[in-house]
Scaffold this motif. Structure first.
Motif, PDB file in Angstrom:
ATOM      1  N   TYR A   1       0.809  -1.082  -0.134  1.00  0.00           N
ATOM      2  CA  TYR A   1       0.064   0.018   0.089  1.00  0.00           C
ATOM      3  C   TYR A   1       0.721   1.291   0.183  1.00  0.00           C
ATOM      4  O   TYR A   1       0.201   2.275   0.021  1.00  0.00           O
ATOM      5  CB  TYR A   1      -1.017  -0.127   1.268  1.00  0.00           C
ATOM      6  N   GLY A   2       2.152   1.166  -0.035  1.00  0.00           N
ATOM      7  CA  GLY A   2       3.004   2.160  -0.187  1.00  0.00           C
ATOM      8  C   GLY A   2       4.412   1.791  -0.627  1.00  0.00           C
ATOM      9  O   GLY A   2       4.749   0.669  -0.448  1.00  0.00           O
TER      10      GLY A   2
ATOM     11  N   VAL B   1       2.719  -3.345   4.179  1.00  0.00           N
ATOM     12  CA  VAL B   1       1.691  -4.350   3.509  1.00  0.00           C
ATOM     13  C   VAL B   1       0.511  -4.582   4.484  1.00  0.00           C
ATOM     14  O   VAL B   1      -0.581  -4.659   4.191  1.00  0.00           O
ATOM     15  CB  VAL B   1       2.128  -5.752   3.201  1.00  0.00           C
ATOM     16  N   TYR B   2       0.948  -4.070   5.764  1.00  0.00           N
ATOM     17  CA  TYR B   2      -0.208  -4.405   6.663  1.00  0.00           C
ATOM     18  C   TYR B   2       0.070  -3.506   8.008  1.00  0.00           C
ATOM     19  O   TYR B   2       1.150  -3.851   8.729  1.00  0.00           O
ATOM     20  CB  TYR B   2      -0.687  -5.609   7.233  1.00  0.00           C
ATOM     21  N   LYS B   3      -0.747  -2.397   8.359  1.00  0.00           N
ATOM     22  CA  LYS B   3      -0.482  -1.600   9.279  1.00  0.00           C
ATOM     23  C   LYS B   3       1.179  -1.303   9.545  1.00  0.00           C
ATOM     24  O   LYS B   3       1.717  -0.643   8.455  1.00  0.00           O
ATOM     25  CB  LYS B   3      -0.654  -2.244  10.790  1.00  0.00           C
ATOM     26  N   GLY B   4       1.896  -1.570  10.342  1.00  0.00           N
ATOM     27  CA  GLY B   4       3.372  -1.384  10.536  1.00  0.00           C
ATOM     28  C   GLY B   4       4.242  -2.346  10.016  1.00  0.00           C
ATOM     29  O   GLY B   4       5.499  -2.388  10.178  1.00  0.00           O
ATOM     30  N   VAL B   5       3.615  -3.537   9.454  1.00  0.00           N
ATOM     31  CA  VAL B   5       4.363  -4.532   8.935  1.00  0.00           C
ATOM     32  C   VAL B   5       4.560  -4.478   7.362  1.00  0.00           C
ATOM     33  O   VAL B   5       3.787  -4.021   6.497  1.00  0.00           O
ATOM     34  CB  VAL B   5       3.628  -5.816   9.138  1.00  0.00           C
TER      35      VAL B   5
ATOM     36  N   PRO C   1      -0.221  -7.692  -4.898  1.00  0.00           N
ATOM     37  CA  PRO C   1      -0.686  -8.730  -3.962  1.00  0.00           C
ATOM     38  C   PRO C   1       0.665  -9.272  -3.174  1.00  0.00           C
ATOM     39  O   PRO C   1       1.566  -9.566  -3.793  1.00  0.00           O
ATOM     40  CB  PRO C   1      -1.610  -9.874  -4.389  1.00  0.00           C
ATOM     41  N   VAL C   2       0.389  -9.496  -1.968  1.00  0.00           N
ATOM     42  CA  VAL C   2       1.534 -10.245  -0.999  1.00  0.00           C
ATOM     43  C   VAL C   2       1.012 -11.444  -0.205  1.00  0.00           C
ATOM     44  O   VAL C   2       0.097 -10.987   0.713  1.00  0.00           O
ATOM     45  CB  VAL C   2       2.275  -9.194  -0.146  1.00  0.00           C
ATOM     46  N   VAL C   3       1.202 -12.651  -0.550  1.00  0.00           N
ATOM     47  CA  VAL C   3       0.533 -13.623   0.038  1.00  0.00           C
ATOM     48  C   VAL C   3       1.692 -14.364   1.141  1.00  0.00           C
ATOM     49  O   VAL C   3       2.863 -14.657   0.642  1.00  0.00           O
ATOM     50  CB  VAL C   3       0.320 -14.792  -1.129  1.00  0.00           C
ATOM     51  N   ILE C   4       1.326 -14.278   2.388  1.00  0.00           N
ATOM     52  CA  ILE C   4       2.069 -14.561   3.475  1.00  0.00           C
ATOM     53  C   ILE C   4       1.451 -15.785   4.128  1.00  0.00           C
ATOM     54  O   ILE C   4       0.239 -15.769   4.527  1.00  0.00           O
ATOM     55  CB  ILE C   4       1.986 -13.546   4.504  1.00  0.00           C
TER      56      ILE C   4
END
Length: 499
Positions: free
Chosen positions: A424-425, A447-451, A495-498
């Motif tokens: 997202y950035g 990719v997610y909040k601060g992660v 997309p980031v698949v974890i």
């Protein structure tokens, strides 16, 4: 010389007399038998009396079973052995015998004669009647035939009409008997108009049909939703839940509009948006206004739209994913995916119903993934395996980058979140701050909040089981050169698949 001539003439006359005597003797012989060269039903009956010939043909007769097919394609079998079918050729043989000319027996000796026989067929009528009357086509009696409107799962309201094409027992029995006597092996009742009749409809039956015609117009609204490659027609199963029935009417009549509940207190009646009619009545189980218009609940339509959009809004849902290791896994959660604007779609649907719009429609999205539909990750994505401590980047299905990584510290409860997320950035030369730490990174891809994914210049090693006790604060650490390479590849929205 004269003596020789007289002697020869005498011999010739004698021969003629003997031949005539033999000929007449055979004619007399055949006076109660079939003459030379007589065949019947493929059997040689020369020299047999009518009774003996009948005995032969009757014993050789092989009756066939009859397959009876009704109007619905259902088959019924009449076995010859069950009704004791027998044949008697006596009458036909007697008629043929009466017509034969015994004097011309020598003609038949030379030319032969094939008789075409018609047997008298007999059978056990009571057994046949018992068999025919037991057929399932007669299970539904005329007085039990009805017209009903039934709500069928995945189909909506359907008209169940059992009034048409009533089988006529006497006529069907008659046709079966004709088939038995003629030796037919198949009888198709659908080809015989006399075997069926139409039931005269009552006023109540006619009323049910008219009600269903109104319901059909509501159910068949003609709108097809397009979700990627999937097309969903809003037909009976979707609209049926919004049609107000006798049971629903009392509660819906008192329903008031609420801001946080779209559609509540509103109804579509006769092609117009309105409140619940002050006066209504029940028509065959459905609520209608004074003009006979079916009442449709907007609040029920809203629930249907929410459910439909939820099926194709993939954010946070479960996905099937094929890993680089060749395994198919299920991944839940995350922020990536399609999110349909259900409120906007509800407004679109109400407007379309009122205006009578029939079209293929693509919904409005609040968030759009790489592709629409249930499989929305596409062929360009980042794949991160926590177990393998490895990262892969695919571009249009081609592996562009593969490297070891370090994810969140398990021992300290800083596990990297799993799910399907997205970049997202993107930022260069950033300080990452958290409780008790400040880290400088050159390539930052949250990719997610601060992660996020970033370089970790302070690490000398990556991969293995480092993450178990010496892992990150939750981020995905990459070697600097790999982080730079990945930074150049990914775009915002990748997309980031974890897992």
């Amino acid at each position: 010389m004269k003596t020789i001539i007289k002697w020869s003439s005498g011999i010739l006359i004698g021969i003629v007399i003997v031949a005539a005597a033999v000929y007449m003797a055979l004619a007399v012989y055949y006076h109660d038998r079939f003459v030379f060269g007589t065949w019947a039903q493929g059997h040689y009956i020369t020299g047999l009396s009518v009774s003996k010939a009948a005995e032969l043909l009757n014993s050789e007769y092989e009756p066939c079973d009859i397959t009876v097919t009704d109007l619905e394609g259902q088959e019924y079998i009449v076995k010859a052995s069950d009704v004791n079918i027998k044949a008697d050729y006596t009458k036909s043989l007697q008629a043929a015998f009466d017509n034969q000319n015994v004097i011309s027996w020598i003609y038949h000796l030379v030319n032969g004669k094939e008789l075409t026989m018609a047997a008298d067929i007999t059978y056990d009528k009571e057994k046949l009647q018992s068999i025919v009357s037991s057929w399932s086509m007669f299970d539904l009696k005329e007085e039990d035939r009805t017209i009903e409107i039934v709500n069928i799962v995945d189909e909506g309201y359907q008209l169940i009409d059992t009034t048409g094409d009533v089988p006529v027992y006497d006529e069907i029995l008659k046709q079966v008997e004709i088939a038995l006597r003629s030796g037919s092996s198949n009888l198709d009742l659908g080809l015989l108009d006399s075997c069926y009749k139409e039931l005269e409809l009552t006023d109540e039956m006619k009323s049910v049909r008219k009600t269903f015609e109104k319901i059909s117009k509501i159910q068949d609204i003609g709108i097809v939703y397009k979700f990627g490659d999937d097309e969903i027609e809003l037909s009976g199963s979707f609209m049926s839940s919004a049609i107000v029935t006798e049971d629903m009417a009392p509660d819906l009549k008192s329903q008031k509009p609420k801001k946080n509940q779209p559609g509540s207190g509103n109804f579509i009646v006769g092609g117009k948006e309105t409140s619940f009619p002050k006066e209504y009545y029940i028509e065959n189980g459905f609520a209608v206004d004074n003009a006979g218009n079916i009442i449709v609940s907007e609040s029920a339509l809203y629930e249907g739209v929410q459910e439909l959009c939820g099926q194709y809004s993939t954010v946070g849902g479960s996905r099937s994913f094929y890993t680089s290791r060749g395994k198919t896994i299920t991944i839940d959660g995350g922020t990536y995916g399609n999110k349909i604007d259900s409120n906007n779609e509800f407004e679109y649907l109400i407007s379309s119903i009122i205006k009578g719009i029939k079209e293929t429609h693509e919904p409005t999205y609040e968030q759009v993934a790489a592709s629409k539909g249930s499989d929305d990750i596409g062929n360009t994505y980042v794949e991160i395996s926590i177990e393998d401590q490895h990262l892969y980047y695919y571009k249009d299905g081609i592996l562009m980058l593969s490297c070891d990584i370090v994810t969140g510290n398990v021992a300290r409860g800083r596990d990297t979140p799993t799910g399907v997320f997205y970049v997202y950035g993107k930022a260069r030369n950033r300080y990452l701050r958290g409780r008790g730490y400040v880290s400088f990174v050159k390539f930052w891809m949250p990719v997610y909040k601060g992660v996020g994914m970033h370089d970790a210049s302070w690490r000398d090693e990556f991969g293995g089981d480092i993450y178990q006790n010496e892992g990150s604060h939750g981020c995905i650490n990459l070697p600097t050169d790999k982080a730079e390479e990945l930074y150049g590849y990914v775009e915002i929205g990748t997309p980031v698949v974890i897992y």
